[in-house]
Design an enzyme around this catalytic site. Structure first.
Site, PDB file in Angstrom:
ATOM      1  N   GLY A 120       0.813  -1.202   0.000  1.00  0.00           N
ATOM      2  CA  GLY A 120       0.000   0.000   0.000  1.00  0.00           C
ATOM      3  C   GLY A 120       0.850   1.257   0.000  1.00  0.00           C
ATOM      4  O   GLY A 120       2.048   1.217   0.296  1.00  0.00           O
ATOM      5  N   CYS A 121       0.229   2.389  -0.309  1.00  0.00           N
ATOM      6  CA  CYS A 121       0.965   3.647  -0.432  1.00  0.00           C
ATOM      7  C   CYS A 121       1.458   4.163   0.915  1.00  0.00           C
ATOM      8  O   CYS A 121       2.643   4.509   1.073  1.00  0.00           O
ATOM      9  CB  CYS A 121       0.122   4.692  -1.146  1.00  0.00           C
ATOM     10  SG  CYS A 121      -1.526   4.940  -0.450  1.00  0.00           S
TER      11      CYS A 121
END
Length: 347
Positions: free
Chosen positions: A147-148
């Protein structure tokens, strides 16, 4: 003729950025492009920035199914969380890079708590800069892209845990993200009138789904359990993440800037997409916009006995589409940097 690739879920922000990067990749040929509710619509109608490229002019989004995607040699899945697993079941043996959370977590209970759908298992975790990760990715047919928020935070803290400079029992992360991190589906809280000139916190108190992902990766990188407090905030910008990460210095550790810098330089030696900035220069989100690079800076807070690390990425670049391309390059034996840039767009 390059490697035939397909993108499932290409009508979202991450999917659109992935198409942009793939269009400039020297070794990829774009085959199928699917868009669920946008099936049948012109690609350039949804992503007008792609107008004028032969891969997208006159192309429409296809339906997201095995019949459409099956001829590709590698498939990127940029689908909502909970949808990739069902599609992957229809594509046995396929090479897949999944941008959703479906295969990131090894803890079934954590998955069910944060995502509320049946657990599908764990794939190779695709953060190439972690110890041994490049080799694992290169030997895998299915990889889960991080994920970011997780990417930005893990890159900030893994070197210090690995070096034993900080403890894992009192880590605090406060991170600001641009609105594209919430996806493209309309939401009242993401309207321009709500976001412009305002910042807000959300999923406070350990409720954000990237918390177990960050703890998992940092525990594996440092070799001891990690517990963290993670507070995400929404910033009035379209893209970018700035994470402020702090951790207590370990007993007996050299709590100074020199030891911090040495740990980062050793950990990221030879990494094309992680940059420790010169002393005194602090990361800004605009510097990494449009790039696949993370910029970091660290300092010792002697008063509090804590290390402070500031980390920034483009949530659609190193936080999503760029990292997916980096992963695909490793899976296919291509140069890790192919089709990617470490240079941001300014202003």
């Amino acid at each position: 003729m390059g490697t035939r690739v397909a993108v499932a879920g290409a009508s979202g922000y991450a999917g659109g950025e992935l198409l942009r990067l793939l269009a400039g990749h020297p070794d990829f040929e774009i085959m199928a492009v699917t868009g669920a509710s946008n099936a049948g619509k012109p690609v350039t109608g949804v992503h007008p920035n792609l107008t004028g490229h032969p891969a997208f002019d006159d192309r429409v989004f296809g339906t997201t199914d095995a019949a459409t995607l099956g001829d590709a040699e590698l498939i990127f899945m940029a689908l909502p969380h909970g949808e990739s697993a069902a599609l992957a079941e229809q594509l046995p043996g396929a090479r897949i890079v999944d941008l959703s959370a479906d295969f990131r977590l090894g803890d079934e209970a954590a998955w069910e708590k944060f995502y509320g759908v049946p657990y599908a298992g764990r794939w190779t975790y695709g953060l190439p800069e972690l110890p041994g990760a490049r080799e694992k990715i290169a030997g895998s047919r299915t990889v889960a892209a991080p994920g970011c928020y997780a990417t930005t935070s893990i890159l900030a803290l893994a070197p210090l845990l690995k070096a034993g400079l900080v403890t894992g029992d009192d880590i605090v992360i406060v991170a600001a993200s641009g609105t594209s991190g919430a996806g493209r589906s309309p939401q009242a809280r993401l309207l321009g009138s709500e976001v412009m000139g305002s910042m807000s916190a959300y999923k406070v108190g350990g409720e954000h789904r990237h918390t177990p992902e960050i703890e998992q990766a940092l525990t594996e990188a440092g070799g001891s359990p990690v517990t963290l407090s993670f507070t995400p905030t929404l910033a009035p910008m379209p893209r970018g993440i700035l994470a402020t990460c702090t951790a207590k210095f370990a007993p007996g550790a050299a709590g100074d800037d020199a030891s911090l810098r040495a740990a980062f330089e050793e950990f990221y030696d030879g990494s094309a997409f992680v940059r420790l900035l010169p002393a005194g220069q602090w990361p800004v989100t605009g510097a990494v916009a449009g790039s696949n690079r993370a910029q970091l800076q660290a300092t010792a807070d002697a008063h509090a006995g804590r290390a402070v690390v500031i980390s920034t990425t483009d949530n659609l670049g190193k936080g999503a589409a760029g990292q997916a391309v980096q992963i695909a390059n490793l899976m296919l034996g291509l140069p890790e940097t192919a089709g990617l840039t470490a240079l941001g767009v300014a202003p």
